[in-house]
Design a protein around this motif. Sequence first.
Motif, short mmCIF file in Angstrom:
data_model
loop_
_atom_site.label_atom_id
_atom_site.label_comp_id
_atom_site.label_asym_id
_atom_site.label_seq_id
_atom_site.Cartn_x
_atom_site.Cartn_y
_atom_site.Cartn_z
N ILE A 187 -17.02 -9.69 12.71
CA ILE A 187 -16.45 -10.34 11.65
C ILE A 187 -15.41 -9.38 11.08
O ILE A 187 -15.83 -8.54 10.49
N LYS A 188 -13.98 -9.81 10.88
CA LYS A 188 -12.97 -9.02 10.34
C LYS A 188 -12.27 -9.90 9.34
O LYS A 188 -11.41 -10.88 9.79
N CYS A 189 -12.51 -9.64 8.28
CA CYS A 189 -11.75 -10.47 6.84
C CYS A 189 -10.60 -9.65 6.44
O CYS A 189 -10.71 -8.30 6.00
N TYR A 190 -9.51 -10.41 6.34
CA TYR A 190 -8.22 -9.46 5.58
C TYR A 190 -8.03 -10.47 4.49
O TYR A 190 -8.09 -11.53 4.35
N THR A 191 -7.93 -9.55 3.29
CA THR A 191 -7.70 -10.15 2.02
C THR A 191 -6.07 -10.35 1.58
O THR A 191 -5.39 -9.71 2.48
N PRO A 192 -5.91 -11.11 0.73
CA PRO A 192 -4.28 -11.55 0.64
C PRO A 192 -3.73 -10.28 0.14
O PRO A 192 -4.31 -9.47 -0.88
N PHE A 193 -2.36 -10.41 0.12
CA PHE A 193 -1.41 -9.60 -0.76
C PHE A 193 -1.17 -9.97 -2.14
O PHE A 193 -0.93 -11.09 -2.14
N CYS A 194 -1.17 -8.93 -3.04
CA CYS A 194 -1.15 -9.28 -4.41
C CYS A 194 0.02 -8.39 -4.97
O CYS A 194 -0.04 -7.26 -4.69
N PRO A 195 0.91 -9.07 -5.62
CA PRO A 195 2.05 -8.19 -6.35
C PRO A 195 1.59 -7.30 -7.59
O PRO A 195 2.31 -6.36 -7.87
N TRP A 196 0.31 -7.63 -8.06
CA TRP A 196 -0.10 -6.75 -8.92
C TRP A 196 -1.17 -5.86 -8.67
O TRP A 196 -1.85 -6.01 -7.95
N VAL A 197 -1.15 -4.54 -9.11
CA VAL A 197 -2.21 -3.58 -8.70
C VAL A 197 -3.16 -3.56 -9.86
O VAL A 197 -3.13 -2.84 -10.92
N HIS A 198 -4.11 -4.17 -9.56
CA HIS A 198 -5.02 -4.53 -10.73
C HIS A 198 -6.38 -4.83 -9.95
O HIS A 198 -6.51 -5.62 -9.09
N PRO A 199 -7.73 -3.93 -10.46
CA PRO A 199 -8.83 -4.30 -9.85
C PRO A 199 -9.59 -5.68 -9.78
O PRO A 199 -10.15 -5.93 -8.79
N PHE A 243 -11.64 -13.22 13.50
CA PHE A 243 -10.40 -12.82 12.48
C PHE A 243 -10.73 -14.11 11.53
O PHE A 243 -10.62 -15.25 11.86
N PHE A 244 -10.48 -13.68 10.16
CA PHE A 244 -10.02 -14.89 9.22
C PHE A 244 -9.35 -14.15 7.93
O PHE A 244 -9.69 -12.92 7.80
N CYS A 245 -8.65 -14.76 7.33
CA CYS A 245 -8.16 -14.23 6.09
C CYS A 245 -8.26 -15.49 5.09
O CYS A 245 -8.09 -16.49 5.42
#
Length: 286
Positions: A187-199, A243-245
């Motif tokens: 399984i390969k999960c891709y996370t979304p892009f976020c404009p903010w660098v925050h944990p 694959f999924f995101c």
Amino acid sequence: EDITMDSSITRKNRALFSFLACLVLTICELSRGILHAAKSGRVLPRLTLMLPLQFGGYQLLQSFAKTRNVWHDVSIVLLVGNFAMNALGYSIVVLLYRYSVQTIFNRQIPRMEWRESSLRPQPHPAIKSFNTHLLLLRPLEVFFRFMTVRFRVLPDIIVLGETRCGTTTLCSHLSSLSKAGETPIGIKCYTPFCPWVHPELDNKESFYFVGHYLGIVDPYFYRMAFPLKITRWWEEKIMGNIFFCFDGCAQYLTSPTAAYLIANAYQNYENGDPPVLVVCVRDPVE
């Protein structure tokens, strides 16, 4: 009359000196902000720090090279390219900063008081919040993703919810499924892009349909926050992985426009499959 004129000139000189002192202090404070952001890994400030090095290298080539050669041309291209990316990046940062302060956080940008009685040598009051945004924002990455939007996919899962309903925990569990790639399941999960660098926000939510990208909520550009199509092809066809995101946002559930915009984003999606919607709620008594 001479005394009055001398007094007026003295006030103007004092005001000019204070203005120049404020400008120097603002530049120094901005330089510290750029250095801090570069140490934290932001791309744009690192490119800014490379500019004087590239210019110095170009000057050395000019001094030692008797004739124009390929290295001379390469140095010019790199210098001009870096300068163009800096101009583009800081233009986007300024726009995002203004939009963030005035629209997202509903605040006023601090202004310098130029009255003679209040003009003291100090940095511009907005420079502190600007440096904070410079540390948190990804302007060049945002521009690149908008330019490559047609080559990207839409999320397979959208996590809807409200604040304090477990959306962050669920998204963390989804992203951790990539560790299962070591097993035969793949399984390969891709996370979304976020404009903010925050944990708490990074690798969780895109903030797209709540307008954090200068108010742009066009359904077509929603895929800018997700992987390239070639990434899906590589994972599924070459690596044999599942694959999924996903995208997770604690504001989509109660947004008056998110449902309509999400439906329009998938209306002519070439993959054909609608997303799985996961709604996170909790007992209101708790």
